[in-house]
Scaffold this motif. Structure first.
Motif, PDB file in Angstrom:
ATOM      1  N   ARG A 123      44.699  29.306  41.848  1.00  0.00           N
ATOM      2  CA  ARG A 123      44.401  30.450  40.971  1.00  0.00           C
ATOM      3  C   ARG A 123      44.725  31.809  41.570  1.00  0.00           C
ATOM      4  O   ARG A 123      44.183  32.814  41.127  1.00  0.00           O
ATOM      5  CB  ARG A 123      42.923  30.430  40.590  1.00  0.00           C
ATOM      6  N   VAL A 124      45.557  31.894  42.602  1.00  0.00           N
ATOM      7  CA  VAL A 124      45.912  33.178  43.192  1.00  0.00           C
ATOM      8  C   VAL A 124      47.342  33.548  42.809  1.00  0.00           C
ATOM      9  O   VAL A 124      48.277  32.797  43.114  1.00  0.00           O
ATOM     10  CB  VAL A 124      45.794  33.154  44.730  1.00  0.00           C
ATOM     11  N   PRO A 125      47.543  34.680  42.145  1.00  0.00           N
ATOM     12  CA  PRO A 125      48.907  35.103  41.792  1.00  0.00           C
ATOM     13  C   PRO A 125      49.739  35.351  43.044  1.00  0.00           C
ATOM     14  O   PRO A 125      49.211  35.713  44.094  1.00  0.00           O
ATOM     15  CB  PRO A 125      48.678  36.407  41.022  1.00  0.00           C
ATOM     16  N   GLU A 126      51.049  35.195  42.946  1.00  0.00           N
ATOM     17  CA  GLU A 126      51.959  35.492  44.047  1.00  0.00           C
ATOM     18  C   GLU A 126      52.321  36.979  43.936  1.00  0.00           C
ATOM     19  O   GLU A 126      53.337  37.350  43.355  1.00  0.00           O
ATOM     20  CB  GLU A 126      53.210  34.623  43.952  1.00  0.00           C
ATOM     21  N   PHE A 127      51.452  37.852  44.500  1.00  0.00           N
ATOM     22  CA  PHE A 127      51.713  39.290  44.404  1.00  0.00           C
ATOM     23  C   PHE A 127      52.968  39.657  45.203  1.00  0.00           C
ATOM     24  O   PHE A 127      53.808  40.402  44.748  1.00  0.00           O
ATOM     25  CB  PHE A 127      50.518  40.086  44.946  1.00  0.00           C
ATOM     26  N   PHE A 128      53.035  39.154  46.438  1.00  0.00           N
ATOM     27  CA  PHE A 128      54.169  39.446  47.314  1.00  0.00           C
ATOM     28  C   PHE A 128      54.195  38.373  48.401  1.00  0.00           C
ATOM     29  O   PHE A 128      53.224  37.635  48.596  1.00  0.00           O
ATOM     30  CB  PHE A 128      54.048  40.847  47.940  1.00  0.00           C
ATOM     31  N   HIS A 163      40.261  29.983  45.790  1.00  0.00           N
ATOM     32  CA  HIS A 163      41.177  30.233  44.664  1.00  0.00           C
ATOM     33  C   HIS A 163      42.526  29.545  44.910  1.00  0.00           C
ATOM     34  O   HIS A 163      43.109  28.968  43.994  1.00  0.00           O
ATOM     35  CB  HIS A 163      41.387  31.740  44.490  1.00  0.00           C
ATOM     36  N   ARG A 164      42.998  29.614  46.150  1.00  0.00           N
ATOM     37  CA  ARG A 164      44.303  29.005  46.451  1.00  0.00           C
ATOM     38  C   ARG A 164      44.243  27.486  46.307  1.00  0.00           C
ATOM     39  O   ARG A 164      45.147  26.859  45.785  1.00  0.00           O
ATOM     40  CB  ARG A 164      44.732  29.382  47.873  1.00  0.00           C
ATOM     41  N   VAL A 182      45.486  41.048  49.703  1.00  0.00           N
ATOM     42  CA  VAL A 182      45.488  40.185  48.517  1.00  0.00           C
ATOM     43  C   VAL A 182      44.123  40.230  47.825  1.00  0.00           C
ATOM     44  O   VAL A 182      44.028  40.288  46.589  1.00  0.00           O
ATOM     45  CB  VAL A 182      45.854  38.739  48.910  1.00  0.00           C
ATOM     46  N   PHE A 183      43.042  40.239  48.632  1.00  0.00           N
ATOM     47  CA  PHE A 183      41.705  40.318  48.031  1.00  0.00           C
ATOM     48  C   PHE A 183      41.545  41.623  47.261  1.00  0.00           C
ATOM     49  O   PHE A 183      40.975  41.652  46.173  1.00  0.00           O
ATOM     50  CB  PHE A 183      40.626  40.219  49.114  1.00  0.00           C
ATOM     51  N   LYS A 184      42.061  42.705  47.827  1.00  0.00           N
ATOM     52  CA  LYS A 184      41.989  44.000  47.141  1.00  0.00           C
ATOM     53  C   LYS A 184      42.718  43.945  45.793  1.00  0.00           C
ATOM     54  O   LYS A 184      42.209  44.431  44.773  1.00  0.00           O
ATOM     55  CB  LYS A 184      42.599  45.077  48.046  1.00  0.00           C
ATOM     56  N   LEU A 185      43.891  43.343  45.755  1.00  0.00           N
ATOM     57  CA  LEU A 185      44.645  43.232  44.502  1.00  0.00           C
ATOM     58  C   LEU A 185      43.900  42.333  43.510  1.00  0.00           C
ATOM     59  O   LEU A 185      43.879  42.613  42.304  1.00  0.00           O
ATOM     60  CB  LEU A 185      46.041  42.685  44.789  1.00  0.00           C
ATOM     61  N   MET A 186      43.286  41.259  44.004  1.00  0.00           N
ATOM     62  CA  MET A 186      42.474  40.394  43.140  1.00  0.00           C
ATOM     63  C   MET A 186      41.266  41.153  42.600  1.00  0.00           C
ATOM     64  O   MET A 186      40.921  41.058  41.423  1.00  0.00           O
ATOM     65  CB  MET A 186      41.993  39.182  43.934  1.00  0.00           C
ATOM     66  N   LYS A 187      40.644  41.909  43.476  1.00  0.00           N
ATOM     67  CA  LYS A 187      39.468  42.673  43.082  1.00  0.00           C
ATOM     68  C   LYS A 187      39.820  43.694  42.004  1.00  0.00           C
ATOM     69  O   LYS A 187      39.063  43.897  41.051  1.00  0.00           O
ATOM     70  CB  LYS A 187      38.898  43.382  44.320  1.00  0.00           C
ATOM     71  N   ASN A 188      40.973  44.322  42.137  1.00  0.00           N
ATOM     72  CA  ASN A 188      41.396  45.310  41.142  1.00  0.00           C
ATOM     73  C   ASN A 188      41.547  44.693  39.762  1.00  0.00           C
ATOM     74  O   ASN A 188      41.467  45.379  38.743  1.00  0.00           O
ATOM     75  CB  ASN A 188      42.729  45.924  41.558  1.00  0.00           C
ATOM     76  N   ARG A 189      41.801  43.387  39.719  1.00  0.00           N
ATOM     77  CA  ARG A 189      41.999  42.683  38.439  1.00  0.00           C
ATOM     78  C   ARG A 189      40.759  41.893  38.027  1.00  0.00           C
ATOM     79  O   ARG A 189      40.841  41.013  37.165  1.00  0.00           O
ATOM     80  CB  ARG A 189      43.193  41.741  38.588  1.00  0.00           C
ATOM     81  N   ASP A 190      39.630  42.202  38.678  1.00  0.00           N
ATOM     82  CA  ASP A 190      38.376  41.486  38.391  1.00  0.00           C
ATOM     83  C   ASP A 190      38.537  39.987  38.575  1.00  0.00           C
ATOM     84  O   ASP A 190      37.889  39.166  37.904  1.00  0.00           O
ATOM     85  CB  ASP A 190      37.891  41.773  36.959  1.00  0.00           C
ATOM     86  N   MET A 191      39.424  39.609  39.490  1.00  0.00           N
ATOM     87  CA  MET A 191      39.628  38.184  39.783  1.00  0.00           C
ATOM     88  C   MET A 191      38.886  37.770  41.042  1.00  0.00           C
ATOM     89  O   MET A 191      38.885  36.585  41.395  1.00  0.00           O
ATOM     90  CB  MET A 191      41.122  37.895  39.955  1.00  0.00           C
ATOM     91  N   ALA A 192      38.316  38.732  41.769  1.00  0.00           N
ATOM     92  CA  ALA A 192      37.561  38.437  42.984  1.00  0.00           C
ATOM     93  C   ALA A 192      36.086  38.642  42.692  1.00  0.00           C
ATOM     94  O   ALA A 192      35.710  39.583  41.982  1.00  0.00           O
ATOM     95  CB  ALA A 192      38.012  39.333  44.132  1.00  0.00           C
ATOM     96  N   GLY A 193      35.247  37.773  43.246  1.00  0.00           N
ATOM     97  CA  GLY A 193      33.827  37.815  42.944  1.00  0.00           C
ATOM     98  C   GLY A 193      33.103  38.986  43.570  1.00  0.00           C
ATOM     99  O   GLY A 193      33.517  39.533  44.582  1.00  0.00           O
TER     100      GLY A 193
END
Length: 538
Positions: free
Chosen positions: A396-401, A391-392, A522-533
């Motif tokens: 395609r990875v948001p800058e969460f923090f 994704h990076r 970061v994967f957990k935050l992506m997963k929460n947004r259905d952005m992780a496979g």
């Protein structure tokens, strides 16, 4: 001609508890009995009522709705009537539908362990079975050491089985207690027993895994004529374990060599819950599922070789013996420096990432993976880190923090009691949504302190990682010396049951751990947004 019925008997709660490190509470037993009952197992053996406080409480009432609830214990003592044997009385009076009696069937054990005559042992079997049946309960007899006993004295081993059979035991279970019998011996001995007039539809098999053949021995017994199989979830049990029901069940239900002739009591639709059953049991034991378990392991339908992966995508039957979804598992195409371009494309596709074969970003991703694996990264064991890297690279990875700095201190000192103690403390500075923050935490070691500090306050994202847990932590030294390169693999999990692995590599173990922890969050935050496979999260 209809299919013949195979009955499944689970002894996880009794034999499984013989596993080193496993000690079920009453609550554990209730939960496991419910899992087995709901899945469709015919018999759930709960333990030995009266042997310990846990089993006594567990047998205060019946714990299954559909499955037969079974108490386990010894036949009556020699020289004592069934009505005057307190142990047998406890078994009969315990809540449940059936009693499984363990009986000696090797004359050597009768002499050494019981200290009675062969005739007295036979009378104990007969009298105990009669007492259980008189109480209106189903009687089963586990003929302990049957196969070793048969090899030493076939006439007496058969006499023990016949005593149980003639007394009306519903099942006479032949036990390979020491686990050393070979499949050919199992078939030969059972055939000889059936030839003596003991019907196969009243015989069972109880196999241990000391030569790695408990499942093979159980299937050999079915081929020879027995119709009940005893085993445990994930093969737990004393020494090398018992026959693994999680392996036996799909073999019986999916392999034509058995499914064309036999049927179990498990509804076909429940087979898709098999992986969940296996992993749920491991979760209850607080351990990671074995990755190479047949049918249900994370590697059971995984491949990383390029030509295999390419063929797999064209037709899964090229490298899969069954569809993984039939047992609730998933196909996994891993990436590594062994993989070609098509392998990467397929791996990305399974994660919902579409990229063209001629896209220069794909070449860049392949180059990064190969460069990193040359320095010690291992993405085939860290799917979540690979997905984030992809994704990076594709932007395609948001800058969460972002973490601006961290510091970890380890101090060995005397405490107020004058005792030497080692204290670990971590300080993490990070920016969340434009706000600079600092977290300080102490932990059981530097990595734990860093983990706590990193997850202590993520501002607007804090509520999203409340259920994030570090399930496993592995360190591998890639070369020698205290200056060695270290690879850290972290397994994370959340309340949905999903599990994922992340990786970090550095000549500093704290820095390698930090990389893996960051990817996990970061994967957990992506997963929460259905952005992780889905593939990486199973």
């Amino acid at each position: 001609m209809g299919k013949q019925r195979i009955y499944l008997f689970d002894t996880t709660l009794r034999d499984g508890q013989q596993t080193p490190g496993i000690d079920f509470s009453v609550e554990d037993k209730i939960a496991i009995a419910r899992m087995l009952d709901g899945f469709g197992i015919d018999y759930v053996e709960g333990g030995y009522p009266g042997a310990n406080p846990t089993d006594t409480v567990f047998f205060a009432k019946k714990r299954t709705e559909k499955a037969s609830f079974v108490a386990f214990g010894m036949t009556k003592r020699a020289g004592v009537s069934a009505s005057n044997d307190p142990g047998l009385a406890g078994l009969i009076q315990a809540a449940g539908d059936a009693v499984c009696l363990v009986a000696k069937s090797w004359d050597y054990h009768v002499k050494v362990a019981l200290g009675c005559t062969n005739e007295e042992n036979l009378e104990s079997i007969t009298g105990s079975v009669a007492a259980v049946r008189a109480a209106g309960k189903e009687a089963l007899v586990d003929c302990e050491h049957f196969f070793d006993g048969y090899k030493a004295n076939p006439d007496y081993a058969i006499a023990c089985a016949r005593a149980a059979y003639d007394a009306g035991a519903r099942w006479v279970v032949l036990c390979d207690t020491n686990g050393g019998t070979q499949p050919a011996e199992i078939r030969e001995i059972i055939a000889a027993l059936i030839a003596k007039g003991i019907a196969g539809d009243r015989l069972g098999i109880h196999a241990h895994n000391d030569t790695g053949q408990a499942v093979a021995n159980s299937l050999a017994a079915v081929e020879a004529g027995v119709r009940q199989i005893q085993g445990t979830l994930n093969g737990v049990g004393e020494r090398c374990g018992n026959a693994n029901l999680v392996t036996l069940i799909p073999t019986l239900m999916l392999k034509p060599a058995f499914s064309d002739r036999f049927e179990t009591g498990i509804p076909v639709e429940n087979l898709e819950r098999l992986t969940g059953l296996s992993h749920g049991f491991d979760e209850l034991l607080n351990r990671s599922p074995a990755t190479q378990s047949p049918y249900v392991g994370a590697s059971a339908f995984a491949t990383k070789a390029g030509i295999h992966a390419s063929a797999l995508i064209k037709d899964p039957r090229t490298y899969e013996h069954i569809p993984p979804e039939s047992v609730g598992n998933f196909r996994k195409v891993m990436v590594s420096d062994q993989g070609g371009k098509s392998n990467f494309i397929n791996a990305l596709k399974l994660r919902g990432i579409t990229v063209g074969k001629d896209d220069p970003k794909l070449d860049r991703l392949i180059s990064i993976v190969k460069e990193r694996e040359a320095t010690g990264y291992a993405y085939e064991g860290a799917d979540a880190s690979f997905e984030l890297l992809a994704h990076r690279t594709l932007g395609r990875v948001p800058e969460f923090f972002s973490v601006t700095s961290f510091r970890v201190m380890v101090e060995r000192r005397f405490n107020a009691m004058g005792q030497i103690t080692t204290v670990s403390e971590a300080v993490v500075k990070l920016v969340v949504d434009g706000v600079e923050m600092m977290s300080v935490a102490e932990g059981q070691g530097p990595v734990n302190a860093l983990d706590i500090a990193l997850r202590k306050d993520l501002g607007v994202y804090q509520s999203e990682i409340g259920d994030l847990e570090l399930a496993d932590y592995k360190v591998r030294i890639l070369n020698g010396g205290t200056e060695a390169i270290t690879r850290v693999l972290i397994e994370s999990a959340d309340e949905t049951g999903a599990r994922w692995w992340t990786v970090g590599v550095s000549d500093n173990i704290i820095d390698a751990s930090f990389q893996a922890l960051m990817d996990s969050i970061v994967f957990k935050l992506m997963k929460n947004r259905d952005m992780a496979g889905r593939v990486a999260a199973e």
